[in-house]
Motif scaffolding. Structure first.
Motif, mmCIF file in Angstrom:
data_model
loop_
_atom_site.group_PDB
_atom_site.id
_atom_site.type_symbol
_atom_site.label_atom_id
_atom_site.label_comp_id
_atom_site.label_asym_id
_atom_site.label_seq_id
_atom_site.Cartn_x
_atom_site.Cartn_y
_atom_site.Cartn_z
ATOM 1 N N GLN A 61 -7.782 -16.210 -3.051
ATOM 2 C CA GLN A 61 -7.814 -15.118 -1.779
ATOM 3 C C GLN A 61 -7.827 -15.626 -0.524
ATOM 4 O O GLN A 61 -7.747 -16.476 0.237
ATOM 5 C CB GLN A 61 -8.951 -13.734 -2.056
ATOM 6 C CG GLN A 61 -9.632 -13.813 -3.807
ATOM 7 C CD GLN A 61 -10.340 -13.007 -3.625
ATOM 8 O OE1 GLN A 61 -10.777 -13.275 -2.662
ATOM 9 N NE2 GLN A 61 -10.492 -12.452 -4.319
ATOM 10 N N SER A 62 -7.251 -14.516 0.882
ATOM 11 C CA SER A 62 -6.850 -14.678 1.832
ATOM 12 C C SER A 62 -7.108 -13.001 2.538
ATOM 13 O O SER A 62 -7.429 -11.912 1.524
ATOM 14 C CB SER A 62 -5.582 -14.538 2.071
ATOM 15 O OG SER A 62 -5.436 -14.140 3.427
ATOM 16 N N THR A 152 -2.056 -13.862 -1.300
ATOM 17 C CA THR A 152 -3.169 -14.613 -0.394
ATOM 18 C C THR A 152 -2.420 -14.690 1.490
ATOM 19 O O THR A 152 -2.217 -13.669 1.402
ATOM 20 C CB THR A 152 -2.950 -16.133 -0.832
ATOM 21 O OG1 THR A 152 -0.932 -16.721 -0.485
ATOM 22 C CG2 THR A 152 -2.839 -16.464 -2.258
#
Length: 406
Positions: A61-62, A152
């Motif tokens: 994830q981001s 992301t």
């Protein structure tokens, strides 16, 4: 589960107005989750062993795909209550439309007397306006169901497995109960906040009409002696701290203020939507705050208008008839008989003399008996057709003709 249940709220310390994109809030969440997991596993806070906020909680994830996904989920989760409030208001207005359908009154355009309309037609139109906006807002929300989770950093999906986006969307659907879709172009969904701006714009359009409806209610209720006074509003509080017995349109005034606030929120969303650069819009925190806040207050105001104002509105039929009979615009029904220019003279004479149009017509002998009653049939003036003329039977056409086929 603890956090979803409302625990540890004191640990989420980041303000809405924070560093761009929501990185501060995202990492605040990651830190709390990691530390609480470590506590459960027997480690002390701050050790980040065995669970790390970046390596584990933020895996695949981001901030740049988590925050826009969270913003869309929050919008969709808040939306049903708002739509239910619009539905409640529409039904209330439509019910008044039926209740008031037999009451004929003076129409008004440019705040000047115009041809007759039924009070029920006015309220029915208000109800249909709210219904249309409900559909438009629901349609705008369809764009928000598409998620960019798995994109992301810049939408390309680096450090996320190919299966991750679909698995995440499926899991989010299960725990939220929302209808969601995997983003077709996660780069596009990261670059553009247009979907949030679209639903905000749909809310703005509704608010503009809601404000107009509230203002119309205030105007129709103005009085009780020196205004229109065609409707009576339920009393919800004393209208004045100094003038006894005064009843103000308090709920409609509250709705006005909510509408002005909502317009400001939409303006913030619009400006923030435009403020992205290249692969990311960093203004997402303030957009998320404003769109959710707008949904909440607009829904609350719509429900309150229905329950504490519209439901209790009564019509003053005698006052409606009083203004209507004195309207010079009734000469419009005479124009097909005597021409526009003569009808205009008659209207001016009615205003100057203080006589009604009906009294002038009788005095001048322009119409008598049955012709007079048919041409100046006030109810008939609220339906299509030329007053005093028999309506031609409707022509039934085949389906091919209706569809334009020859």
């Amino acid at each position: 589960d603890e956090i979803l249940a409302g625990q540890h709220r004191d640990q989420f310390i980041v303000d809405v107005y924070q560093a761009g994109a929501g990185t501060s809030h995202n990492m605040n969440c990651n830190e709390v989750l990691a530390n609480r997991a470590n506590e459960i596993l027997g480690s002390a806070r701050g050790t980040y062993q065995p669970v790390h906020p970046n390596d584990h909680v933020n895996m695949a994830q981001s901030t740049n795909d988590v925050i826009p996904t969270a913003m869309r989920l929050a919008t969709l989760a808040t939306l049903p209550r708002t739509l239910a409030a619009l539905d409640r208001l529409a039904k209330s207005l439509l019910a008044k439309g039926l209740q008031f359908d037999a009451i004929v009154k003076s129409g008004r355009t440019h705040l000047q007397d115009a041809t007759p309309i039924r009070l029920g037609q006015e309220f029915t139109a208000y109800g249909h306006t709210v219904e249309r906006h409900k559909r438009k807002i629901a349609e705008a929300a369809e764009w928000v169901r598409e998620l960019n989770i798995g994109g992301t950093a810049v939408g390309t999906g680096i450090n996320a497995e190919p299966q991750y986006p679909e698995l995440m969307v499926r899991h989010l659907q299960q725990i939220s109960g929302l209808q969601l879709r995997v983003g077709e172009d996660r780069v596009q969904l990261m670059q553009s906040m247009g979907d949030i701006a679209t639903i905000s714009g749909a809310l703005r359009a509704y608010v503009l009409d809601l404000n107009k409806i509230a203002n119309d209610i205030r105007l129709l209720a103005s009085g009780p002696r020196t205004g229109l006074a065609e409707i009576l509003l339920p009393s919800v509080q004393p209208g004045s701290s100094i003038m006894p017995g005064k009843v103000n349109p308090s709920i409609a005034e509250m709705v006005n203020q909510v509408c002005y606030q909502a317009l400001g929120l939409d303006t913030t969303v619009a400006l923030a939507s435009e403020a992205g650069q290249l692969e990311l819009n960093v203004m997402m925190p303030v957009m998320a705050h404003n769109i959710v806040f707008m949904l909440i207050i607009v829904g609350n105001a719509s429900a309150a208008l229905a329950e504490r104002c519209v439901d209790g509105i009564e019509a003053d039929e005698a006052q409606c008839a009083y203004w209507l009979e004195r309207s010079p615009a009734l000469v419009t029904a005479l124009a097909p008989r005597i021409g526009y220019a003569e009808a205009a003279k008659l209207a001016k004479e009615a205003v100057a003399s203080g006589l009604t149009v009906r009294e002038l017509v009788v005095k001048k002998g322009l119409l008598k008996g049955k012709d007079l009653e048919e041409v100046l049939d006030l109810r008939a003036m609220t339906e299509p057709g030329v007053p005093g003329e028999k309506k031609a039977p409707s022509v039934k056409r085949s389906g091919r003709q209706r569809d334009g086929a020859g």
